[in-house]
Write a protein that holds these residues in place. Structure first.
Motif, PDB file in Angstrom:
ATOM      1  N   MET A   1      -0.597  -9.060 -12.210  1.00  0.00           N
ATOM      2  CA  MET A   1       0.074  -7.684 -11.344  1.00  0.00           C
ATOM      3  C   MET A   1      -0.090  -6.673 -12.302  1.00  0.00           C
ATOM      4  O   MET A   1       0.211  -6.703 -13.436  1.00  0.00           O
ATOM      5  CB  MET A   1       1.407  -7.944 -11.070  1.00  0.00           C
ATOM      6  N   PRO A   2      -0.863  -5.602 -12.061  1.00  0.00           N
ATOM      7  CA  PRO A   2      -1.265  -4.410 -12.577  1.00  0.00           C
ATOM      8  C   PRO A   2       0.253  -3.760 -13.251  1.00  0.00           C
ATOM      9  O   PRO A   2       1.119  -3.699 -12.206  1.00  0.00           O
ATOM     10  CB  PRO A   2      -1.939  -3.636 -12.220  1.00  0.00           C
ATOM     11  N   GLN A   3       0.260  -3.211 -14.149  1.00  0.00           N
ATOM     12  CA  GLN A   3       1.732  -2.547 -14.527  1.00  0.00           C
ATOM     13  C   GLN A   3       1.579  -0.938 -14.362  1.00  0.00           C
ATOM     14  O   GLN A   3       0.811  -0.477 -15.146  1.00  0.00           O
ATOM     15  CB  GLN A   3       2.136  -2.906 -15.804  1.00  0.00           C
ATOM     16  N   PHE A   4       2.129  -0.410 -13.250  1.00  0.00           N
ATOM     17  CA  PHE A   4       2.159   1.100 -13.212  1.00  0.00           C
ATOM     18  C   PHE A   4       3.869   1.529 -13.440  1.00  0.00           C
ATOM     19  O   PHE A   4       4.453   0.681 -13.097  1.00  0.00           O
ATOM     20  CB  PHE A   4       1.859   1.422 -11.771  1.00  0.00           C
ATOM     21  N   PRO A   5       4.003   2.581 -13.979  1.00  0.00           N
ATOM     22  CA  PRO A   5       5.291   3.362 -14.203  1.00  0.00           C
ATOM     23  C   PRO A   5       5.979   3.539 -13.117  1.00  0.00           C
ATOM     24  O   PRO A   5       5.459   3.927 -12.037  1.00  0.00           O
ATOM     25  CB  PRO A   5       4.920   4.604 -15.044  1.00  0.00           C
ATOM     26  N   ASN A   6       7.297   3.331 -12.876  1.00  0.00           N
ATOM     27  CA  ASN A   6       8.064   3.947 -11.839  1.00  0.00           C
ATOM     28  C   ASN A   6       8.243   5.697 -12.085  1.00  0.00           C
ATOM     29  O   ASN A   6       9.284   5.958 -12.788  1.00  0.00           O
ATOM     30  CB  ASN A   6       9.467   3.116 -11.954  1.00  0.00           C
ATOM     31  N   PHE A  63       6.492  -8.704   0.321  1.00  0.00           N
ATOM     32  CA  PHE A  63       5.829  -9.044   1.887  1.00  0.00           C
ATOM     33  C   PHE A  63       4.470  -8.481   1.719  1.00  0.00           C
ATOM     34  O   PHE A  63       3.483  -8.790   2.257  1.00  0.00           O
ATOM     35  CB  PHE A  63       6.737  -8.048   2.702  1.00  0.00           C
ATOM     36  N   PHE A  64       4.048  -7.170   0.880  1.00  0.00           N
ATOM     37  CA  PHE A  64       2.864  -6.771   0.810  1.00  0.00           C
ATOM     38  C   PHE A  64       2.014  -7.774   0.115  1.00  0.00           C
ATOM     39  O   PHE A  64       0.907  -8.065   0.596  1.00  0.00           O
ATOM     40  CB  PHE A  64       2.737  -5.531  -0.140  1.00  0.00           C
ATOM     41  N   ILE A  76     -10.329  -4.591  -2.558  1.00  0.00           N
ATOM     42  CA  ILE A  76     -10.694  -3.276  -3.128  1.00  0.00           C
ATOM     43  C   ILE A  76     -10.272  -3.331  -4.561  1.00  0.00           C
ATOM     44  O   ILE A  76      -9.049  -3.320  -4.977  1.00  0.00           O
ATOM     45  CB  ILE A  76      -9.873  -2.274  -2.207  1.00  0.00           C
ATOM     46  N   PRO A  77     -11.139  -3.048  -5.448  1.00  0.00           N
ATOM     47  CA  PRO A  77     -10.817  -3.332  -6.756  1.00  0.00           C
ATOM     48  C   PRO A  77      -9.897  -1.926  -7.294  1.00  0.00           C
ATOM     49  O   PRO A  77      -9.838  -0.831  -6.466  1.00  0.00           O
ATOM     50  CB  PRO A  77     -12.232  -2.984  -7.564  1.00  0.00           C
ATOM     51  N   ILE A  78      -9.096  -2.168  -8.507  1.00  0.00           N
ATOM     52  CA  ILE A  78      -8.296  -0.851  -8.882  1.00  0.00           C
ATOM     53  C   ILE A  78      -9.304  -0.163  -9.738  1.00  0.00           C
ATOM     54  O   ILE A  78      -9.477  -0.242 -10.989  1.00  0.00           O
ATOM     55  CB  ILE A  78      -7.197  -1.316  -9.580  1.00  0.00           C
ATOM     56  N   ALA A  79      -9.706   1.049  -9.127  1.00  0.00           N
ATOM     57  CA  ALA A  79     -10.641   1.566  -9.865  1.00  0.00           C
ATOM     58  C   ALA A  79     -10.379   3.375  -9.299  1.00  0.00           C
ATOM     59  O   ALA A  79      -9.513   3.558  -8.237  1.00  0.00           O
ATOM     60  CB  ALA A  79     -12.063   1.524  -9.364  1.00  0.00           C
ATOM     61  N   TRP A  80     -10.920   4.405 -10.027  1.00  0.00           N
ATOM     62  CA  TRP A  80     -10.864   5.748  -9.673  1.00  0.00           C
ATOM     63  C   TRP A  80     -11.282   6.056  -8.146  1.00  0.00           C
ATOM     64  O   TRP A  80     -10.432   6.863  -7.381  1.00  0.00           O
ATOM     65  CB  TRP A  80     -11.600   6.619 -10.604  1.00  0.00           C
ATOM     66  N   TRP A  81     -12.192   5.636  -7.674  1.00  0.00           N
ATOM     67  CA  TRP A  81     -12.544   5.974  -6.518  1.00  0.00           C
ATOM     68  C   TRP A  81     -11.773   5.161  -5.314  1.00  0.00           C
ATOM     69  O   TRP A  81     -11.514   5.499  -4.168  1.00  0.00           O
ATOM     70  CB  TRP A  81     -14.068   5.415  -5.867  1.00  0.00           C
ATOM     71  N   LEU A 146      -6.266  -4.441   4.542  1.00  0.00           N
ATOM     72  CA  LEU A 146      -7.350  -3.872   4.570  1.00  0.00           C
ATOM     73  C   LEU A 146      -7.956  -4.604   2.958  1.00  0.00           C
ATOM     74  O   LEU A 146      -9.029  -4.681   2.679  1.00  0.00           O
ATOM     75  CB  LEU A 146      -7.494  -2.448   4.409  1.00  0.00           C
ATOM     76  N   GLY A 147      -7.009  -4.464   1.929  1.00  0.00           N
ATOM     77  CA  GLY A 147      -7.453  -5.092   0.507  1.00  0.00           C
ATOM     78  C   GLY A 147      -7.018  -4.059  -0.600  1.00  0.00           C
ATOM     79  O   GLY A 147      -7.385  -4.326  -1.616  1.00  0.00           O
ATOM     80  N   PHE A 148      -6.062  -3.430  -0.295  1.00  0.00           N
ATOM     81  CA  PHE A 148      -5.575  -2.514  -1.302  1.00  0.00           C
ATOM     82  C   PHE A 148      -4.642  -3.233  -2.219  1.00  0.00           C
ATOM     83  O   PHE A 148      -3.538  -3.721  -1.379  1.00  0.00           O
ATOM     84  CB  PHE A 148      -5.048  -1.174  -0.939  1.00  0.00           C
ATOM     85  N   HIS A 149      -4.540  -3.128  -3.417  1.00  0.00           N
ATOM     86  CA  HIS A 149      -3.502  -4.137  -4.161  1.00  0.00           C
ATOM     87  C   HIS A 149      -2.123  -3.369  -4.110  1.00  0.00           C
ATOM     88  O   HIS A 149      -1.972  -2.291  -3.838  1.00  0.00           O
ATOM     89  CB  HIS A 149      -3.818  -4.031  -5.933  1.00  0.00           C
ATOM     90  N   PRO A 150      -0.995  -4.127  -3.720  1.00  0.00           N
ATOM     91  CA  PRO A 150       0.502  -3.893  -3.313  1.00  0.00           C
ATOM     92  C   PRO A 150       0.866  -2.780  -4.538  1.00  0.00           C
ATOM     93  O   PRO A 150       1.458  -1.633  -3.963  1.00  0.00           O
ATOM     94  CB  PRO A 150       1.047  -5.016  -3.409  1.00  0.00           C
TER      95      PRO A 150
END
Length: 308
Positions: A1-6, A63-64, A76-81, A146-150
């Motif tokens: 799981m990618p780590q994004f800040p809260n 759930f996601f 869908i990859p985690i990328a700028w686009w 659709l394929g976006f990462h939760p």
């Protein structure tokens, strides 16, 4: 799981400093926008939302993930686009969530919290639901499908919420025309918080105002129609618990009390606020039409008097 800040937790000091700056500016301009009890209620609602959000976001994320891992159509990859695509997809989802929250009482029961203040300032942005986070996420279910990462989705939802903080102010009149044409602004969002018949259920945008313009719910702020903040029928309480749940109480009362068919009981969950099964209620469209007829009658009478 990618780590994004809260982002919401990091933004809390910014919220406090912004409110202090707004209070200074509005006092200097002699704009009475803050009322202490009201502001403290809004802050209490915001703190409750953050606390309950720990639980609701965890459940939503699970759930996601379940949908993403088992049913996604693409990866869908985690990328700028992909973040650019997600920006538009999330904002589109927010528009329909927001619009339905004004057209269905089940969703209004949680969203009404945000409209319950009769004042409009940055503290109003913090007046958030304690219950909506547990079920309004359904408007975003198509994104993991659709394929976006939760984790990406929750990050973008936080970005949207942060953007909407600054538009809750009377300290800013209008932004440049090109910005007003595309983006949600304080002027556009003041309209959304208006209880004036002309302004009811308008400007549901999150970040982009284009959705309202495309789907026919846009209304500009008019100089000769000052915004009256709050609800058509204000709840008149500073008790955070009442603010959070009073509409749930009234809705459940309408569903289960009295003699009515099962269909009508269910319609109290689906129909807009103000709807009554016996035809005695008035929804926003009814109030707007009455207002238009009244204005038209006054204008016609004024025209006759001028000619005479």
């Amino acid at each position: 799981m990618p780590q994004f800040p809260n982002l919401i937790h990091f933004a809390i000091p910014f919220f406090i400093l912004s409110m202090l700056l707004e209070l200074y500016i509005t006092k200097k301009r002699e704009i009475k926008t803050y009322e202490p009890k009201d502001a403290f209620t809004s802050i209490a609602m915001g703190l409750g939302n953050v606390f309950l959000g720990i639980i609701s976001k965890a459940l939503v994320l699970l759930f996601f993930y379940w949908i993403y891992n088992n049913f996604r159509l693409f990866t869908i990859p985690i990328a700028w686009w992909s973040f650019i695509l997600l920006f538009f997809a999330d904002d589109f989802s927010y528009y329909w969530f927001h619009r339905i929250s004004h057209q269905s009482r089940l969703f209004w029961a949680s969203h009404v919290v945000h409209h319950s203040s009769q004042h409009y300032n940055l503290s109003t942005a913090l007046r958030q639901t304690w219950s909506g986070g547990f079920y309004t996420f359904i408007f975003w279910l198509w994104l993991p499908l659709l394929g976006f990462h939760p984790a990406m989705i929750l990050l973008q939802m936080s970005v949207s919420l942060l953007y909407q903080f600054w538009i809750h102010t009377e300290a800013i009149d209008k932004m440049p025309k090109w910005f007003e044409a595309i983006m949600n602004t304080p002027s556009h969002h003041r309209v959304h918080h208006g209880s004036n018949p002309l302004y009811l259920d308008r400007n549901h945008a999150g970040i982009l105002i284009i959705w309202d313009k495309w789907f026919g719910t846009f209304q500009p702020e008019l100089k000769d129609e000052k915004v009256v903040y709050g609800l058509v029928k204000n709840i008149n309480t500073y008790n955070p618990v009442k603010v959070a749940f009073i509409e749930w109480y009234y809705m459940i009362l309408d569903v289960f009390s009295g003699k009515k068919s099962l269909k009508n009981r269910l319609l109290y969950l689906i129909k807009p606020p103000g709807w009554r099964h016996d035809g005695t209620g008035k929804i926003s469209d009814d109030l707007r039409e009455e207002w238009k007829k009244k204005v038209s009658s006054i204008q016609s009478q004024s025209s006759v008097n001028t000619k005479n």
